[in-house]
Design a protein around this motif. Structure first.
Motif, PDB file in Angstrom:
ATOM      1  N   UNK A  60       0.837  -1.202   0.000  1.00 49.66           N
ATOM      2  CA  UNK A  60       0.000   0.000   0.000  1.00 49.66           C
ATOM      3  C   UNK A  60       0.869   1.249   0.000  1.00 49.66           C
ATOM      4  N   UNK A  61       1.832   1.284   0.901  1.00 51.28           N
ATOM      5  CA  UNK A  61       2.649   2.493   1.057  1.00 51.28           C
ATOM      6  C   UNK A  61       3.483   2.782  -0.186  1.00 51.28           C
ATOM      7  N   UNK A  62       3.922   1.740  -0.850  1.00 54.63           N
ATOM      8  CA  UNK A  62       4.708   1.953  -2.062  1.00 54.63           C
ATOM      9  C   UNK A  62       3.865   2.582  -3.164  1.00 54.63           C
ATOM     10  N   UNK A  63       2.644   2.086  -3.313  1.00 49.67           N
ATOM     11  CA  UNK A  63       1.784   2.643  -4.357  1.00 49.67           C
ATOM     12  C   UNK A  63       1.410   4.082  -4.015  1.00 49.67           C
ATOM     13  N   UNK A  64       1.092   4.313  -2.766  1.00 52.56           N
ATOM     14  CA  UNK A  64       0.744   5.675  -2.342  1.00 52.56           C
ATOM     15  C   UNK A  64       1.903   6.639  -2.613  1.00 52.56           C
ATOM     16  N   UNK A  65       3.102   6.194  -2.289  1.00 55.47           N
ATOM     17  CA  UNK A  65       4.285   7.037  -2.500  1.00 55.47           C
ATOM     18  C   UNK A  65       4.463   7.357  -3.976  1.00 55.47           C
ATOM     19  N   UNK A  66       4.205   6.384  -4.819  1.00 56.13           N
ATOM     20  CA  UNK A  66       4.349   6.610  -6.261  1.00 56.13           C
ATOM     21  C   UNK A  66       3.394   7.700  -6.738  1.00 56.13           C
ATOM     22  N   UNK A  67       2.138   7.590  -6.354  1.00 52.89           N
ATOM     23  CA  UNK A  67       1.160   8.589  -6.784  1.00 52.89           C
ATOM     24  C   UNK A  67       1.501   9.970  -6.230  1.00 52.89           C
ATOM     25  N   UNK A  68       1.916  10.007  -4.982  1.00 50.42           N
ATOM     26  CA  UNK A  68       2.205  11.301  -4.375  1.00 50.42           C
ATOM     27  C   UNK A  68       3.454  11.920  -4.975  1.00 50.42           C
ATOM     28  N   UNK A  69       4.307  11.073  -5.545  1.00 52.06           N
ATOM     29  CA  UNK A  69       5.497  11.592  -6.213  1.00 52.06           C
ATOM     30  C   UNK A  69       5.156  12.115  -7.612  1.00 52.06           C
ATOM     31  N   UNK A  70       4.287  11.385  -8.296  1.00 55.32           N
ATOM     32  CA  UNK A  70       3.988  11.727  -9.689  1.00 55.32           C
ATOM     33  C   UNK A  70       2.992  12.870  -9.829  1.00 55.32           C
ATOM     34  N   UNK A  71       2.143  13.052  -8.828  1.00 51.94           N
ATOM     35  CA  UNK A  71       1.085  14.060  -8.946  1.00 51.94           C
ATOM     36  C   UNK A  71       1.478  15.343  -8.234  1.00 51.94           C
ATOM     37  N   UNK A  72       0.976  16.473  -8.709  1.00 46.44           N
ATOM     38  CA  UNK A  72       1.141  17.708  -7.938  1.00 46.44           C
ATOM     39  C   UNK A  72       0.461  17.543  -6.577  1.00 46.44           C
ATOM     40  N   UNK A  73       1.069  18.105  -5.555  1.00 47.05           N
ATOM     41  CA  UNK A  73       0.540  17.928  -4.194  1.00 47.05           C
ATOM     42  C   UNK A  73      -0.695  18.799  -4.035  1.00 47.05           C
ATOM     43  N   UNK A  74      -1.794  18.311  -4.569  1.00 45.07           N
ATOM     44  CA  UNK A  74      -3.012  19.110  -4.652  1.00 45.07           C
ATOM     45  C   UNK A  74      -4.187  18.267  -4.169  1.00 45.07           C
ATOM     46  N   UNK A  75      -4.783  18.702  -3.069  1.00 45.39           N
ATOM     47  CA  UNK A  75      -5.846  17.936  -2.429  1.00 45.39           C
ATOM     48  C   UNK A  75      -7.012  17.684  -3.379  1.00 45.39           C
ATOM     49  N   UNK A  76      -7.358  18.690  -4.167  1.00 42.34           N
ATOM     50  CA  UNK A  76      -8.502  18.523  -5.068  1.00 42.34           C
ATOM     51  C   UNK A  76      -8.213  17.474  -6.138  1.00 42.34           C
ATOM     52  N   UNK A  77      -6.996  17.457  -6.622  1.00 45.03           N
ATOM     53  CA  UNK A  77      -6.632  16.432  -7.606  1.00 45.03           C
ATOM     54  C   UNK A  77      -6.658  15.044  -6.964  1.00 45.03           C
ATOM     55  N   UNK A  78      -6.115  14.938  -5.783  1.00 43.26           N
ATOM     56  CA  UNK A  78      -6.136  13.643  -5.089  1.00 43.26           C
ATOM     57  C   UNK A  78      -7.575  13.151  -4.918  1.00 43.26           C
ATOM     58  N   UNK A  79      -8.443  14.026  -4.469  1.00 41.40           N
ATOM     59  CA  UNK A  79      -9.844  13.637  -4.235  1.00 41.40           C
ATOM     60  C   UNK A  79     -10.497  13.173  -5.521  1.00 41.40           C
ATOM     61  N   UNK A  80     -10.349  13.992  -6.539  1.00 44.44           N
ATOM     62  CA  UNK A  80     -11.025  13.708  -7.799  1.00 44.44           C
ATOM     63  C   UNK A  80     -10.459  12.469  -8.473  1.00 44.44           C
ATOM     64  N   UNK A  81      -9.145  12.337  -8.431  1.00 42.32           N
ATOM     65  CA  UNK A  81      -8.509  11.214  -9.107  1.00 42.32           C
ATOM     66  C   UNK A  81      -8.945   9.890  -8.498  1.00 42.32           C
ATOM     67  N   UNK A  82      -8.935   9.819  -7.195  1.00 45.52           N
ATOM     68  CA  UNK A  82      -9.346   8.561  -6.560  1.00 45.52           C
ATOM     69  C   UNK A  82     -10.786   8.214  -6.929  1.00 45.52           C
ATOM     70  N   UNK A  83     -11.654   9.212  -6.912  1.00 38.74           N
ATOM     71  CA  UNK A  83     -13.055   8.964  -7.271  1.00 38.74           C
ATOM     72  C   UNK A  83     -13.172   8.502  -8.723  1.00 38.74           C
TER      73      UNK A  83
END
Length: 211
Positions: free
Chosen positions: A156-179
């Motif tokens: 889990x942590x490895x995948x999370x780290x990958x996404x957080x590295x590749x994406x801009x640190x933007x809460x709205x993007x995180x929310x929308x992308x997961x949905x």
DNA sequence: CGCCAGGGCCTCA
DNA sequence: TGAGGCCATGGC
């Protein structure tokens, strides 16, 4: 990664996941809506959202969707109301433990509570507390494995780290992308995928192999 | 009827 | 630290 996000956003549009209840009719405070998100995050563990909605409706109708009410109620009373969400005895216990927690909301503290694992903790942090933790679920792993962007055996942590590295640190993007990932998983990237109609088929090696 | 859903905990190597 | 069993309802 961002290309996938933009494609899905264009295809599906905004998902507006949380908060769910319409705040027009009653004046629920932001802490109410936070608590409701956290309750939803627990109830939806390995369960379809439809079943969770009924449970939340029952809690609201019984005036039980608050920290105090759940903390002061018996497990049996909570369990009865959330029965439709499945695993209802476990989840009643989880809700009571969360409702009784009075420490500060941090990832570490949430994970220390029985019944809150990494996905539930990150859902709470992201959707209720607007903190930039990317939520990884079964769909995320399945989709990005098929896309060839991960191997599939990562933690889990490895995948999370990958996404957080590749994406801009933007809460709205995180929310929308997961949905959006959940939506793609439900509609196309199912266990038996519907590759022919998938909006990502041109980017996906899996889709090419499976005609 | 079988399958699976917006996981997490426990047990046992 | 990882695989397997368990928890449970409702929709299709």
């Amino acid at each position: 990664m961002l290309k996938v996000y933009n494609k899905l956003l264009k295809e599906f549009g905004k998902q507006h996941w949380w908060p769910v209840t319409n705040k027009t009719e009653d004046q629920r405070s932001s802490s109410d809506s936070r608590f409701e998100i956290c309750v939803g995050a627990i109830l939806t563990q390995n369960t379809s959202w439809q079943n969770v909605e009924k449970a939340i409706k029952n809690l609201i109708e019984s005036n039980m969707l608050s920290k105090e009410a759940i903390r002061n109620a018996t497990i049996n009373k909570v369990a009865k109301l959330i029965r439709s969400s499945g695993y209802y005895k476990q989840k009643a216990k989880k809700l009571k433990i969360f409702a009784s927690f009075s420490g500060s909301i941090s990832r570490e503290n949430l994970l220390s509570l029985w019944g809150i694992g990494p996905e539930t903790a990150d859902s709470m942090l992201l959707y209720a507390y607007n903190k930039p933790y990317f939520v990884v679920d079964a769909y995320t792993k399945r989709i990005f494995t098929r896309l060839g962007m991960i191997k599939g055996d990562e933690s889990y942590e490895e995948v999370r780290a990958l996404f957080e590295k590749k994406l801009p640190k933007d809460v709205e993007i995180y929310k929308e992308f997961h949905a959006l990932i959940v939506e793609l998983g439900k509609r196309y990237c199912k266990k038996e995928p519907d590759c022919k109609n998938c909006p990502l088929k041109s980017d996906c090696g899996h889709a090419i192999k499976h005609k």
